[in-house]
Motif scaffolding. Sequence first.
Motif, PDB file in Angstrom:
ATOM      1  N   ALA A 186       0.778 -18.924  -0.363  1.00 22.27           N
ATOM      2  CA  ALA A 186       1.073 -17.250  -0.576  1.00 22.27           C
ATOM      3  C   ALA A 186       1.981 -16.826   0.348  1.00 22.27           C
ATOM      4  N   ALA A 187       1.883 -15.459   0.695  1.00 23.83           N
ATOM      5  CA  ALA A 187       2.455 -15.379   2.084  1.00 23.83           C
ATOM      6  C   ALA A 187       1.205 -14.314   2.613  1.00 23.83           C
ATOM      7  N   LEU A 188       1.518 -14.193   4.111  1.00 20.81           N
ATOM      8  CA  LEU A 188       0.452 -12.667   4.628  1.00 20.81           C
ATOM      9  C   LEU A 188       1.231 -11.334   3.963  1.00 20.81           C
ATOM     10  N   ASP A 189       0.176 -10.943   3.196  1.00 16.36           N
ATOM     11  CA  ASP A 189       0.557  -9.091   2.944  1.00 16.36           C
ATOM     12  C   ASP A 189       1.126  -8.711   4.438  1.00 16.36           C
ATOM     13  N   ILE A 190       2.014  -8.635   4.940  1.00 10.95           N
ATOM     14  CA  ILE A 190       2.036  -8.027   6.254  1.00 10.95           C
ATOM     15  C   ILE A 190       3.260  -6.281   6.350  1.00 10.95           C
ATOM     16  N   GLY A 191       3.815  -6.511   5.294  1.00  5.58           N
ATOM     17  CA  GLY A 191       5.095  -5.464   5.202  1.00  5.58           C
ATOM     18  C   GLY A 191       3.995  -4.332   5.046  1.00  5.58           C
ATOM     19  N   GLU A 192       5.244  -3.329   3.409  1.00  2.11           N
ATOM     20  CA  GLU A 192       4.509  -1.992   4.051  1.00  2.11           C
ATOM     21  C   GLU A 192       3.178  -1.906   2.840  1.00  2.11           C
ATOM     22  N   MET A 193       2.186  -3.333   2.493  1.00  2.00           N
ATOM     23  CA  MET A 193       1.563  -2.948   1.991  1.00  2.00           C
ATOM     24  C   MET A 193       0.257  -2.754   3.016  1.00  2.00           C
ATOM     25  N   ARG A 194       0.752  -3.162   3.829  1.00  2.00           N
ATOM     26  CA  ARG A 194      -1.235  -3.078   5.109  1.00  2.00           C
ATOM     27  C   ARG A 194      -0.692  -1.913   5.366  1.00  2.00           C
ATOM     28  N   LEU A 195       0.060  -1.473   5.120  1.00  2.00           N
ATOM     29  CA  LEU A 195       0.062   0.520   5.787  1.00  2.00           C
ATOM     30  C   LEU A 195      -0.217   0.881   4.767  1.00  2.00           C
ATOM     31  N   THR A 196      -0.088   0.946   4.134  1.00  2.00           N
ATOM     32  CA  THR A 196      -0.876   1.456   2.699  1.00  2.00           C
ATOM     33  C   THR A 196      -1.757   1.360   2.034  1.00  2.00           C
ATOM     34  N   LEU A 197      -2.629   0.470   2.662  1.00  2.00           N
ATOM     35  CA  LEU A 197      -3.898  -0.217   2.772  1.00  2.00           C
ATOM     36  C   LEU A 197      -4.824   0.810   3.594  1.00  2.00           C
ATOM     37  N   SER A 198      -4.652   0.708   4.918  1.00  2.00           N
ATOM     38  CA  SER A 198      -5.098   1.642   5.823  1.00  2.00           C
ATOM     39  C   SER A 198      -4.972   2.867   5.214  1.00  2.00           C
ATOM     40  N   SER A 199      -3.610   3.336   4.921  1.00  2.00           N
ATOM     41  CA  SER A 199      -3.693   5.022   4.207  1.00  2.00           C
ATOM     42  C   SER A 199      -4.649   5.158   3.425  1.00  2.00           C
ATOM     43  N   VAL A 200      -5.055   4.289   2.489  1.00  2.00           N
ATOM     44  CA  VAL A 200      -5.417   4.812   1.387  1.00  2.00           C
ATOM     45  C   VAL A 200      -7.059   4.210   1.748  1.00  2.00           C
ATOM     46  N   ALA A 201      -7.490   3.445   2.817  1.00  3.13           N
ATOM     47  CA  ALA A 201      -9.071   3.498   3.260  1.00  3.13           C
ATOM     48  C   ALA A 201      -9.143   5.054   4.189  1.00  3.13           C
ATOM     49  N   LYS A 202      -8.868   5.298   4.745  1.00  2.00           N
ATOM     50  CA  LYS A 202      -8.404   6.650   5.210  1.00  2.00           C
ATOM     51  C   LYS A 202      -8.420   7.679   4.762  1.00  2.00           C
ATOM     52  N   GLY A 203      -8.186   7.832   3.219  1.00  2.30           N
ATOM     53  CA  GLY A 203      -8.276   8.791   2.365  1.00  2.30           C
ATOM     54  C   GLY A 203      -6.316   9.814   3.011  1.00  2.30           C
ATOM     55  N   LEU A 204      -5.690   8.930   3.531  1.00  4.01           N
ATOM     56  CA  LEU A 204      -4.498   9.612   3.509  1.00  4.01           C
ATOM     57  C   LEU A 204      -3.915   9.999   2.404  1.00  4.01           C
ATOM     58  N   VAL A 205      -3.890   8.968   1.835  1.00  5.65           N
ATOM     59  CA  VAL A 205      -2.890   8.951   0.328  1.00  5.65           C
ATOM     60  C   VAL A 205      -3.805   8.658  -0.269  1.00  5.65           C
ATOM     61  N   PRO A 206      -2.739   9.407  -1.690  1.00  9.14           N
ATOM     62  CA  PRO A 206      -3.896   8.199  -2.623  1.00  9.14           C
ATOM     63  C   PRO A 206      -4.012   7.364  -3.285  1.00  9.14           C
ATOM     64  N   PRO A 207      -5.052   7.087  -3.550  1.00  9.78           N
ATOM     65  CA  PRO A 207      -5.110   5.243  -4.305  1.00  9.78           C
ATOM     66  C   PRO A 207      -4.047   4.763  -4.993  1.00  9.78           C
ATOM     67  N   GLU A 208      -3.241   5.343  -6.030  1.00  9.25           N
ATOM     68  CA  GLU A 208      -2.424   4.819  -6.447  1.00  9.25           C
ATOM     69  C   GLU A 208      -1.641   4.065  -6.106  1.00  9.25           C
ATOM     70  N   GLN A 209      -1.386   5.117  -4.740  1.00  4.00           N
ATOM     71  CA  GLN A 209       0.119   4.037  -3.842  1.00  4.00           C
ATOM     72  C   GLN A 209      -0.417   2.877  -3.407  1.00  4.00           C
ATOM     73  N   TYR A 210      -1.528   2.369  -3.436  1.00  3.31           N
ATOM     74  CA  TYR A 210      -2.400   1.089  -3.192  1.00  3.31           C
ATOM     75  C   TYR A 210      -2.278   0.196  -4.532  1.00  3.31           C
ATOM     76  N   PHE A 211      -2.432   0.225  -5.930  1.00  2.00           N
ATOM     77  CA  PHE A 211      -2.798  -0.314  -6.942  1.00  2.00           C
ATOM     78  C   PHE A 211      -1.543  -0.417  -7.372  1.00  2.00           C
ATOM     79  N   ARG A 212      -0.466   0.268  -6.926  1.00  2.00           N
ATOM     80  CA  ARG A 212       0.825   0.473  -8.130  1.00  2.00           C
ATOM     81  C   ARG A 212       1.625  -0.234  -6.945  1.00  2.00           C
ATOM     82  N   GLY A 213       1.049  -1.183  -5.960  1.00  2.09           N
ATOM     83  CA  GLY A 213       1.504  -2.306  -5.337  1.00  2.09           C
ATOM     84  C   GLY A 213       1.412  -3.512  -6.299  1.00  2.09           C
ATOM     85  N   PHE A 214       0.053  -3.992  -6.960  1.00  2.40           N
ATOM     86  CA  PHE A 214      -0.208  -4.925  -7.905  1.00  2.40           C
ATOM     87  C   PHE A 214       0.721  -4.773  -9.580  1.00  2.40           C
ATOM     88  N   ASP A 215       1.239  -3.952  -9.368  1.00  4.60           N
ATOM     89  CA  ASP A 215       2.130  -4.048 -10.861  1.00  4.60           C
ATOM     90  C   ASP A 215       3.393  -4.177 -10.168  1.00  4.60           C
TER      91      ASP A 215
END
Length: 652
Positions: A353-382
Amino acid sequence: MPFRDDVLAAGRPARVRDVPRAPSGGYHPSPADWRDEVLYFLLPDRFSDGGEGGRPLLNRADLGAARPAPAGATGWRWDRWAQSGSERWQGGTIRGITSKLDYLKGLGATALWVGPVFKQRGHLDSYHGYGIQDFLDVDPRFGTRQDLVELVAAAHAAGLRVILDIIFNHSGANFDYRVGGHTESEPGYRPWPGFYPDVAWRDGAGGLRDAVAGPDDGVWPEELQALGCYTRAGTGNLGAGDLGDSHAEHKRTDFLTLRDFNFDPPGPGAPDARALNLLARCYAHWVALTDCDGFRLDTLKHVSFEQARNFCGAIKEFAGRLGKLDFFLVGEVAGGDFAQNRYLEVLGMNLNAALDIGEMRLTLSSVAKGLVPPEQYFRGFDPGSAVFGSHRNVGRHHVSILDDHDHVFGAKVRFSADAASAHQVAAGVALQLFTLGVPCVYAGTEQGLAGPEAAARPFLPGWGGSDRYLREAMFGPAHPRRSGRDGIGGAATDPNEPGFGPFGTTGHHCFDPNFPTYRRIAAMGAVRKRYRALRAGRQYQRPTSVLGGGFALPGGGELAAWSRVLDDEEAVCVLNTHGTAARGADVVVDVGLSPPGSELTVVLNTAEAGGAEPGPHRVGTKLRVQGAADGTAFVEVRNVGPSECLVFLNHP
């Protein structure tokens, strides 16, 4: 195991060729699936010294009481607290980690990722452990090889695994360059095939000498003292050059004063370039000696694809011979999703595996704080819309990161530093635990570590840009170790300076299993362990309907909902991403698995676990599935508290 007793009794090997061959069999086996694990990452110096029983638990309502005036001052000094955290060892030990296994198991951790424990240069304060002087010994400030063996044995006895953090791209600041009749620590970079022909070794006190004389001089084991083991290219740009170019600047440069290893085949200027094989044998020895379960590979991006594949393959084969059939190798690949994806593609089975320390970490944080739509996080799995999506979608190939000790992307402050509540970080952990991947919780997340309060931050040097504020010492040392070699030894603390304790304090620890955030994360971990669908199920984001409107993917600050589906089992996860207000919605479920008229059972309510008002969905209550006119199946979810999470199952 007699092998370990014999190795420890013989003392630290001086040469790689002195390392004894490990017998096959008798070792702790690998898990059936690393997706079943929950990692907990800690820096040994900043976690525990085992002495928390002799100091009080921090009272978060009265932080001023834990801010005494340091020596020579009339009041608390923010500059000296910050300097302590930046420049000094705080005193955490391997035995301290062992003393906290019950605390970690209670949280729901199943595997400990332990920051580097190998011997550093004695005259430097490289508490982080990434500047190794001896690759076959443990730093005396952390303890002994025996302590490390006992930690792994105790962890295994408690049902926990241990992943060691290793460095094979570079060594510590073990020499300076000779340049035109003088020495330099960071001379300019010389592109391939250039190099500096001569060096001066550092002795144990930090002075320079022509040859390595004792165990604190230069670098060990002895074979690594051959100059051909180092690129000797000087200090360049860590981001320069093409990712696939094995001679790119970012692959040959030193890390400032940390010396880059040369893994090229023997040739002009490098007749003794055997470093890759030597380092593989060093780290294989640690597998055999400690019985650890995996390695986190530091700075993997700075090693070529072929070199990384060869190193990882050697470790995998060695561990397999011992009976560890899926020894976990996870790489730190800076540079974002593209770089992570490329290393996983090229290394294949040699890298888990690789540590997910790139763009996804920031998206994860932003979704958890309600700053961006959750879709932005789930789209990262597509796989169709994200570079790293194909690997995230499998779940086995990425380790989810919310906070860590570096924050290579974004501001260098913890999630909780600007959170809406003390428990909002649990919303981020919920996304980690209940979506695809191997979740990793950073030490202190469960206690909401955040650095000092906002009013103090103008007085803190480098706030937001210095990684020191990601590395508070949970055990709350009253004082740090003395600087350099004076800090080696059991009583080598500096009584004149404040320890770098949590929330800008000193002398008070924060290991509190009753803290509401700890309790929320522990409850989530227990539910994840109980239901395999939450670990290995397929993942679907679910549309929601608010106030009778049409079903659609929600915006930021609304309920995020997703299902994990395994065979006929559906686990529906609902997270309120708003930090200050309750939320409700109708949530779509799988009509084939949960048809109208059936029921889903609540198996988790984090508000209830944390002692807050649980709302209508207490654990054990049922939600009846309803049907819309168009055939959509849904459940009514109401009054979910800020940053709280619910999980429902159709077959509990």
